[in-house]
Design a protein around this motif. Structure first.
Motif, PDB file in Angstrom:
ATOM      1  N   THR A 199       0.557  -1.075  -0.133  1.00 56.78           N
ATOM      2  CA  THR A 199       0.214  -0.034  -0.236  1.00 56.78           C
ATOM      3  C   THR A 199       0.870   1.835  -0.261  1.00 56.78           C
TER       4      THR A 199
ATOM      5  N   GLU B  47       2.126   2.070  -3.312  1.00 53.35           N
ATOM      6  CA  GLU B  47       1.368   2.539  -4.605  1.00 53.35           C
ATOM      7  C   GLU B  47       0.806   4.164  -3.863  1.00 53.35           C
TER       8      GLU B  47
ATOM      9  N   GLY C  35     -10.504  -6.809   5.081  1.00 52.55           N
ATOM     10  CA  GLY C  35     -10.731  -6.836   4.116  1.00 52.55           C
ATOM     11  C   GLY C  35     -10.256  -4.956   4.424  1.00 52.55           C
TER      12      GLY C  35
ATOM     13  N   ALA D  90      -8.654  -1.320   0.027  1.00 51.84           N
ATOM     14  CA  ALA D  90      -9.115  -1.591  -1.776  1.00 51.84           C
ATOM     15  C   ALA D  90      -9.413   0.089  -1.225  1.00 51.84           C
ATOM     16  N   GLU D  91      -9.927   0.328  -0.899  1.00 49.20           N
ATOM     17  CA  GLU D  91     -10.270   1.611  -0.970  1.00 49.20           C
ATOM     18  C   GLU D  91      -8.459   3.313  -0.462  1.00 49.20           C
TER      19      GLU D  91
END
Length: 420
Positions: A345, A348, A391, A409-410
């Protein structure tokens, strides 16, 4: 504990102070990049003769302050004490003046070296940003460079600086003044070194800072009274251009600067909050320097601004620069799986342009959160096994203390929205 220390008269730039120096360099360079100046970088050392010819054999820089060395091959080199001679040498060597697009406009940033008595604002290793416009004799260029330096300083918030301005004449009128000045100086009670300087470069005596010398200079001939009509007209146009641009300056008939190559326009930026080392930058026109170092006639003008002294000027005015945070987000993993997931993360986020750091070394939650707070980050991402099983990660606002779960994911999208 290391037994080695930085050499006398030098300093190390370390965070967080180094960010201020970078910001100053960027602020000085920004107006130049916006005005057609391209970046040039030259070696940290050059042939000794380059500076002896260009800067002047009678100057303190060449006679007392240069760091020189002899290579194994017998070459005599010097660490560069200033930037103009090196930049002009590079431009000539690369034949930039033959491209048909004059003036060649260059800017540079780097370290310079002079062996002097260290004091606040005067170091043996110092940093400058400079600009040179090579190959055109135009008062608009002189005015442009002064205006750009003024713009750079004002963009930093500086207000208590002054611009001193003078004309040193040219090869037509300066010899007449030189003779008159020599006649005056030879009647004074001067030491042997200064008398020698009277014979070699009498204008340098005007730049002598010793009170006993300055006292005797009362009534000395003023160069302004000897300027030829062409130099008077040139200087008056520079003054008019600066006035029209709203740039305030002070006429200083004693301003000669410390280098031999200056002709016509000469100027200095001074800040009265710095004590004896009040000059923060300066420059001028040097129409004969190219020929001095073996090149063709290339009238030129330029300046150099001291990064170190500009930082001191900011401190003297109590100006705190608005610097971007070095870290915006700090990731705190709890457990081995979280280390791998959050590291991905972090990668990213960095690719998305978010300044992100990580709790390395397997720290526990308490120590990792201390690191997050010390980093200056606004947000922390915390995740353990239970979070990953669901998650999510915990997104904590380190300013307010508020903490909420965010789908893994957000995370990147959420943080990009928060910083927008």
């Amino acid at each position: 504990m290391s037994t080695f220390k930085a050499p006398k008269g030098t300093y190390d730039l370390l965070p967080p102070d180094s960010a201020k120096f970078l910001a100053v360099r960027e602020a000085i360079a920004a107006p130049l990049r916006n005005s057609g100046y391209g970046y040039v970088e030259t070696p940290g050392f050059e042939n000794v003769e380059l500076f002896a010819r260009g800067v002047g054999e009678s100057t303190d820089i060449v006679t007392k302050e240069m760091y020189t060395l002899t290579t194994k091959g017998g070459d005599e080199l010097a660490l560069r004490p200033e930037g103009t001679a090196s930049v002009l040498r590079a431009a000539l060597e690369a034949n930039l003046h033959k491209t048909g697009n004059l003036p060649v406009k260059l800017w540079y940033s780097g370290s310079y070296y002079r062996y002097e008595r260290p004091q606040k604002g005067r170091y043996r290793h110092f940093s400058q940003v400079g600009a040179e416009a090579i190959g055109a004799e135009d008062p608009l260029l002189d005015a442009e460079l002064i205006i750009l330096a003024d713009q750079a300083y004002r963009s930093l918030g500086l207000r208590d600086f002054r611009i001193l301005l003078n004309s040193l004449g040219d090869k037509e009128c300066r010899p007449v003044y030189r003779t008159a000045l020599q006649d005056f100086l030879r009647g004074l009670d001067l030491d042997e070194d200064t008398r020698r300087r009277v014979d070699i470069n009498p204008l340098r005596v005007l730049d002598d800072k010793r009170p006993d010398v300055q006292k005797q200079l009362t009534g000395a001939p003023v160069l302004r009274d000897y300027l030829c009509d062409a130099c008077k007209a040139y200087h008056e146009e520079v003054r008019e251009l600066l006035t029209a641009a709203g740039v305030a300056f002070e006429d200083d008939v004693k301003l000669v600067r410390g280098l031999d190559y200056y002709t016509r326009t000469t100027f200095e930026f001074v800040h009265d909050g710095l004590g004896s080392q009040s000059a923060v930058g300066g420059g001028g026109r040097y129409d004969g320097l190219s020929e001095m170092i073996g090149g063709p006639a290339l009238p030129s003008v330029g300046w150099a601004l001291g990064v170190d002294r500009t930082v001191l000027a900011l401190e003297a005015e109590g100006i705190e620069l608005e610097l971007p945070p070095t870290t915006e987000v700090f990731a705190v993993p709890l457990g081995e799986e979280a280390r791998r997931v959050l590291f991905a993360t972090v990668t990213e986020l960095r690719r998305a342009g978010v300044a992100t750091d990580f709790a390395y070394g397997g720290k526990g939650l308490k120590n990792a959160m201390k690191s997050a707070n010390r980093s200056g980050a606004r947000y922390a991402i915390v995740a353990g096994e239970r979070d990953l099983a669901e998650g999510v990660v915990q997104l904590k606002d380190l300013e307010s203390g508020e903490q909420n779960p965010v789908p893994l994911a957000e995370v990147v999208t959420t943080l990009l929205e928060k910083r927008a």
